[in-house]
Design an enzyme around this catalytic site. Structure first.
Site, PDB file in Angstrom:
ATOM      1  N   ARG A   1       0.804  -1.477  -0.022  1.00 29.25           N
ATOM      2  CA  ARG A   1       0.064  -0.247  -0.294  1.00 29.25           C
ATOM      3  C   ARG A   1       0.470   0.866  -0.556  1.00 29.25           C
ATOM      4  O   ARG A   1       1.732   1.268   0.707  1.00 29.25           O
ATOM      5  CB  ARG A   1      -0.909  -0.326   1.199  1.00 29.25           C
ATOM      6  CG  ARG A   1      -2.444  -1.138   1.356  1.00 29.25           C
ATOM      7  CD  ARG A   1      -2.991  -0.843   2.701  1.00 29.25           C
ATOM      8  NE  ARG A   1      -2.099  -1.267   3.764  1.00 29.25           N
ATOM      9  CZ  ARG A   1      -2.143  -0.054   4.411  1.00 29.25           C
ATOM     10  NH1 ARG A   1      -2.084   0.710   4.559  1.00 29.25           N
ATOM     11  NH2 ARG A   1      -1.296  -1.066   5.639  1.00 29.25           N
TER      12      ARG A   1
ATOM     13  N   TYR B   1      -1.144  -3.473  -6.672  1.00 34.81           N
ATOM     14  CA  TYR B   1      -0.791  -4.250  -5.952  1.00 34.81           C
ATOM     15  C   TYR B   1      -3.000  -4.084  -4.538  1.00 34.81           C
ATOM     16  O   TYR B   1      -3.021  -2.930  -4.488  1.00 34.81           O
ATOM     17  CB  TYR B   1      -0.206  -3.504  -4.772  1.00 34.81           C
ATOM     18  CG  TYR B   1      -0.461  -3.527  -2.966  1.00 34.81           C
ATOM     19  CD1 TYR B   1      -0.021  -5.063  -2.875  1.00 34.81           C
ATOM     20  CD2 TYR B   1      -0.954  -3.061  -2.657  1.00 34.81           C
ATOM     21  CE1 TYR B   1       0.323  -5.592  -1.739  1.00 34.81           C
ATOM     22  CE2 TYR B   1      -1.060  -4.049  -1.081  1.00 34.81           C
ATOM     23  CZ  TYR B   1      -0.900  -5.692  -0.644  1.00 34.81           C
ATOM     24  OH  TYR B   1      -0.108  -5.578   0.836  1.00 34.81           O
TER      25      TYR B   1
ATOM     26  N   LYS C   1     -10.093  -2.272   2.155  1.00 35.51           N
ATOM     27  CA  LYS C   1      -9.505  -1.014   2.519  1.00 35.51           C
ATOM     28  C   LYS C   1     -10.238   0.311   1.989  1.00 35.51           C
ATOM     29  O   LYS C   1     -10.706   0.897   3.051  1.00 35.51           O
ATOM     30  CB  LYS C   1      -7.992  -0.405   2.394  1.00 35.51           C
ATOM     31  CG  LYS C   1      -7.090  -1.907   2.787  1.00 35.51           C
ATOM     32  CD  LYS C   1      -7.079  -2.336   4.151  1.00 35.51           C
ATOM     33  CE  LYS C   1      -6.395  -3.302   4.777  1.00 35.51           C
ATOM     34  NZ  LYS C   1      -6.450  -3.844   6.166  1.00 35.51           N
TER      35      LYS C   1
ATOM     36  N   HIS D   1     -10.454  -2.286  11.346  1.00 26.63           N
ATOM     37  CA  HIS D   1      -9.716  -2.892  10.440  1.00 26.63           C
ATOM     38  C   HIS D   1      -9.392  -4.108  11.747  1.00 26.63           C
ATOM     39  O   HIS D   1      -8.468  -4.322  12.395  1.00 26.63           O
ATOM     40  CB  HIS D   1      -8.514  -1.898  10.558  1.00 26.63           C
ATOM     41  CG  HIS D   1      -7.299  -2.976   9.640  1.00 26.63           C
ATOM     42  ND1 HIS D   1      -6.327  -2.314  11.051  1.00 26.63           N
ATOM     43  CD2 HIS D   1      -6.991  -3.479   9.642  1.00 26.63           C
ATOM     44  CE1 HIS D   1      -4.944  -2.546   9.678  1.00 26.63           C
ATOM     45  NE2 HIS D   1      -6.122  -3.713   8.949  1.00 26.63           N
TER      46      HIS D   1
ATOM     47  N   SER E   1      -1.444  -3.003  11.056  1.00 23.88           N
ATOM     48  CA  SER E   1      -0.549  -4.539   9.307  1.00 23.88           C
ATOM     49  C   SER E   1       0.245  -5.085  10.280  1.00 23.88           C
ATOM     50  O   SER E   1       1.660  -4.095  10.444  1.00 23.88           O
ATOM     51  CB  SER E   1      -0.549  -3.548   8.314  1.00 23.88           C
ATOM     52  OG  SER E   1      -1.881  -3.248   8.011  1.00 23.88           O
TER      53      SER E   1
ATOM     54  N   CYS F   1       0.861  -7.446  12.245  1.00 23.58           N
ATOM     55  CA  CYS F   1       1.302  -7.680  14.122  1.00 23.58           C
ATOM     56  C   CYS F   1       0.392  -9.225  14.401  1.00 23.58           C
ATOM     57  O   CYS F   1       0.373  -8.976  15.267  1.00 23.58           O
ATOM     58  CB  CYS F   1       0.801  -6.994  14.293  1.00 23.58           C
ATOM     59  SG  CYS F   1       1.279  -4.614  15.096  1.00 23.58           S
TER      60      CYS F   1
ATOM     61  N   ASP G   1      -9.705  -8.861   9.179  1.00 21.80           N
ATOM     62  CA  ASP G   1      -8.856  -8.375   8.949  1.00 21.80           C
ATOM     63  C   ASP G   1      -9.949  -6.608   9.295  1.00 21.80           C
ATOM     64  O   ASP G   1      -9.280  -5.787   9.419  1.00 21.80           O
ATOM     65  CB  ASP G   1      -8.469  -8.167   7.595  1.00 21.80           C
ATOM     66  CG  ASP G   1      -7.717  -7.028   7.287  1.00 21.80           C
ATOM     67  OD1 ASP G   1      -7.233  -6.403   8.121  1.00 21.80           O
ATOM     68  OD2 ASP G   1      -7.949  -5.862   6.322  1.00 21.80           O
TER      69      ASP G   1
ATOM     70  N   ARG H   1       2.314 -12.039  -1.427  1.00 18.77           N
ATOM     71  CA  ARG H   1       0.603 -12.748   0.209  1.00 18.77           C
ATOM     72  C   ARG H   1      -0.147 -13.910  -0.884  1.00 18.77           C
ATOM     73  O   ARG H   1       0.620 -14.017  -1.783  1.00 18.77           O
ATOM     74  CB  ARG H   1      -0.111 -11.368  -0.491  1.00 18.77           C
ATOM     75  CG  ARG H   1       0.145  -9.818  -0.172  1.00 18.77           C
ATOM     76  CD  ARG H   1      -0.616  -9.827   1.349  1.00 18.77           C
ATOM     77  NE  ARG H   1      -0.151  -8.435   1.673  1.00 18.77           N
ATOM     78  CZ  ARG H   1      -0.626  -8.145   2.814  1.00 18.77           C
ATOM     79  NH1 ARG H   1      -1.946  -8.022   3.873  1.00 18.77           N
ATOM     80  NH2 ARG H   1       0.024  -6.688   3.778  1.00 18.77           N
TER      81      ARG H   1
END
Ligand code: OXD
Ligand code: MN
Length: 596
Positions: free
Chosen positions: A82, A210, A219, A239, A261, A263, A288, A380
């Site tokens: 991102r 992406y 998002k 989130h 993000s 974690c 997410d 990913r």
């Protein structure tokens, strides 16, 4: 311009939505695609697109025996994460976007960004991707339509959302949709913009393929646009992962948890109970995003609007996330991972011995011992929720699941205890508002810098962060039976820089204490930072932990919280005058309790 054959049925379903047809025509007139393809979301359509992309080299089929229906895509090396600095909120006034967002006026967007779409789809197909976020027939759910010139986006959106005919049917029910216009353009970061127009529920994205920039349901829609919808309509778009925790008596309670993000949200969402907790189960609802609403019973209910996982591959292994390792074996797409000689995906942290030779994420020869990573650090997997072995039976329930506890986490190597319960809702909002974490590979920029990330929404809140926190405070007053709020930190280290807590499946021990607190059972001790488990309330007697580790994990030393409160003041001052006053009061209370 032609329409693709076979699309008539899907388009016919949309005749009722003249607005959609008008908008598609409008975008086609600007972007000038050679063809328009209305996606129906069928398997046949997916097979057709995959076959085309394999033929033109966009996807490589993986080893069919080991990874049936699995494919690898390699992105442009400049387009791997991102790009927050190229992401904008286009509200009329800068003040509405607030100090934590980039802002562009709608007029500037027309002048500078719209032209990038002119003729951008020449020689390409414009795919009309209707998608539904949330279960069909649910009061939570929302429809979006993404117009894109990327077939990669189409096949990923088909996994990540309920895409095609189902969304068209829901559109007939709901009447409204979020508009997303996407073109990969020339992939140049100089001509890359991710724009959000919250007032008109619209997204423009150009110059990137992406995930977080291009799969607009994720998002862009479900957080940035929906956070504004949620504010206007009295709910929360967050989130957060959602899990069900089942105890040995067969009772399941649900937890939502916000973490910045990278974690470990996906690992926590798919956690396997450890040896020491026999009879417990963890059920995955989402990893997410959570949409939360007050139910008729006065509790807070949640759905995961997504239908798939877009997880970070490196670090995923049978040790860290066995459910994900099983899940990705079927029907999964991989982006920017390395490839073994027998066409299986590989990444740093993968189980077993590192292969001697690989094709790295750019397709170049990589040999063991190389200084470079074989897989891109933000590579990913995209996998359907339906493939997840721990998938909750309630994942698709239109009424959602009732939430008992909300967790706020971050990556703090010092200071912050393993778990702390808030004294009350507003104190919990204060905890969520002040979580901080070291930056990671999920965003471009420097890795390892501590940044405040309120509710893990810093890059995803579509309006002024002070107003967003005020919305949280207001929500507390509208939930007759609210969940309890907690802060967790799996990442505290000892003086020799070793992690104190084993993490992964053992995190269930912390969840157990949390749920016992919610049931009014477990013992806690008040500290300046909140309520921590009483000594022995989290049983670790069977874990090989160093002596004193648990005490250190739960330690709250008042004086150490004074600099923290000062740092929070600096952050809060950036949100003034829109910061809710009660949060500053909570900060002063912390300072007082810390002896400052
Ligand atoms: C994600 C992120 O991809 O938070 O989920 O970056
Ligand atoms: Mn995320």
């Amino acid at each position: 311009m032609k329409n693709e054959p076979g699309d008539a049925a899907c388009k016919a379903g949309s005749v009722a939505n003249a607005e959609l047809i008008r908008w598609v025509d409008e975008v086609a007139a600007i972007a000038k695609p050679d063809r328009v393809h209305w996606c129906d979301g069928s398997e046949a359509e997916r097979d057709l697109l995959m076959a085309r992309m394999v033929e033109d080299g966009q996807f490589l089929p993986l080893n069919e025996k080991e990874y049936p229906n699995g494919f690898l895509s390699r992105s442009d090396p400049n387009d791997v994460a991102r790009t927050e600095h190229l992401t904008f909120i286009c509200a009329d006034k800068k003040e509405e976007a607030g100090p934590t967002n980039n802002w562009m006026s709608p007029a500037e967007a027309e002048t500078w960004v719209k032209p990038l779409f002119r003729g951008a789809m020449k020689g390409r197909t414009l795919y009309v991707v209707p998608y539904l976020m949330g279960p069909a027939g649910s009061p939570f759910s929302k429809v979006g339509v993404e117009l894109t010139d990327s077939a990669y986006v189409v096949v990923n959106m088909r996994i990540m959302t309920r895409m095609g005919a189902v969304a068209m049917r829901e559109l007939a029910r709901l009447g409204k949709f979020v508009r997303g216009m996407h073109s990969t353009g020339d992939l140049s970061p100089d001509r890359r913009y991710i724009l959000h127009f919250p007032a008109r529920r619209e997204i423009w994205s150009v110059g990137s393929g992406y995930g977080g920039n291009a799969l607009l349901g994720k998002k862009c829609h479900s957080l940035r646009i929906s956070s504004v919808e949620a504010r206007d309509e009295g709910w929360l778009a967050e989130h957060m992962l959602i899990i069900g925790v089942e105890n040995p008596a067969g009772e399941t309670a649900y937890v939502a948890a916000a973490f910045p993000s990278a974690c470990g949200k996906t690992n926590l969402a798919m956690m396997v109970p450890p040896e020491g907790l026999k009879g417990w189960k963890v059920w995955t609802v989402g990893d997410d995003i959570a949409w939360l609403r007050v139910g008729a019973d006065g509790r807070l209910w949640a759905v995961n609007p997504e239908a798939g996982f877009f997880g970070i591959a490196p670090g995923t292994s049978m040790k860290t996330n066995p459910n994900a390792m099983k899940m990705v074996r079927k029907d999964s797409l991989f982006t920017n991972v390395a490839l073994t000689a027998d066409r299986c995906p590989w990444w740093e942290g993968f189980d077993g011995e590192t292969p001697e030779r690989l094709a790295d994420w750019r397709g170049r020869l990589w040999t063991r011992g190389s200084n470079e990573k074989a897989a891109q650090p933000n590579s990913r997997f995209t996998s359907p929720l339906a493939r997840c072995p721990s998938l909750s039976p309630s994942w698709d329930d239109p009424k959602g699941v009732p939430i008992s506890a909300i967790l706020f986490g971050g990556r703090r190597t010092r200071l912050v205890p393993l778990v702390t319960e808030a004294f009350d809702w507003d104190h919990g909002v204060f905890m969520g508002a002040t979580i901080a974490s070291e930056t990671t590979v999920a965003q471009t920029g420097t890795v390892g810098v501590l940044r405040r990330d309120p509710m893990a929404m810093l890059p995803f809140c579509g309006y002024h962060m002070g107003d967003y926190l005020a919305h949280w405070v207001r929500m507390g007053k509208s939930i007759p039976n609210p969940p309890r709020l907690f802060r967790v930190n799996w990442f505290r280290k000892d003086a020799s820089d070793k992690f104190l807590w084993p993490g992964f499946g053992e995190n269930l021990r912390v969840l157990r204490w949390i749920l016992e607190r919610c049931a009014g059972k477990a013992a806690g001790v008040e500290t300046p930072a909140g309520v921590v488990p009483a000594p022995g309330a989290i049983d670790v007697s069977d874990l090989p932990m160093a002596k004193g580790a648990m005490e250190e994990l739960l330690a709250v030393r008042g004086a150490e919280w004074k600099p923290e409160a000062d740092d929070i003041e600096k952050f809060f001052s950036t949100l003034a005058p829109r910061l809710p006053e009660v949060l500053e009061r909570k900060r002063l209370d912390l300072l007082k309790r810390a002896g400052g």
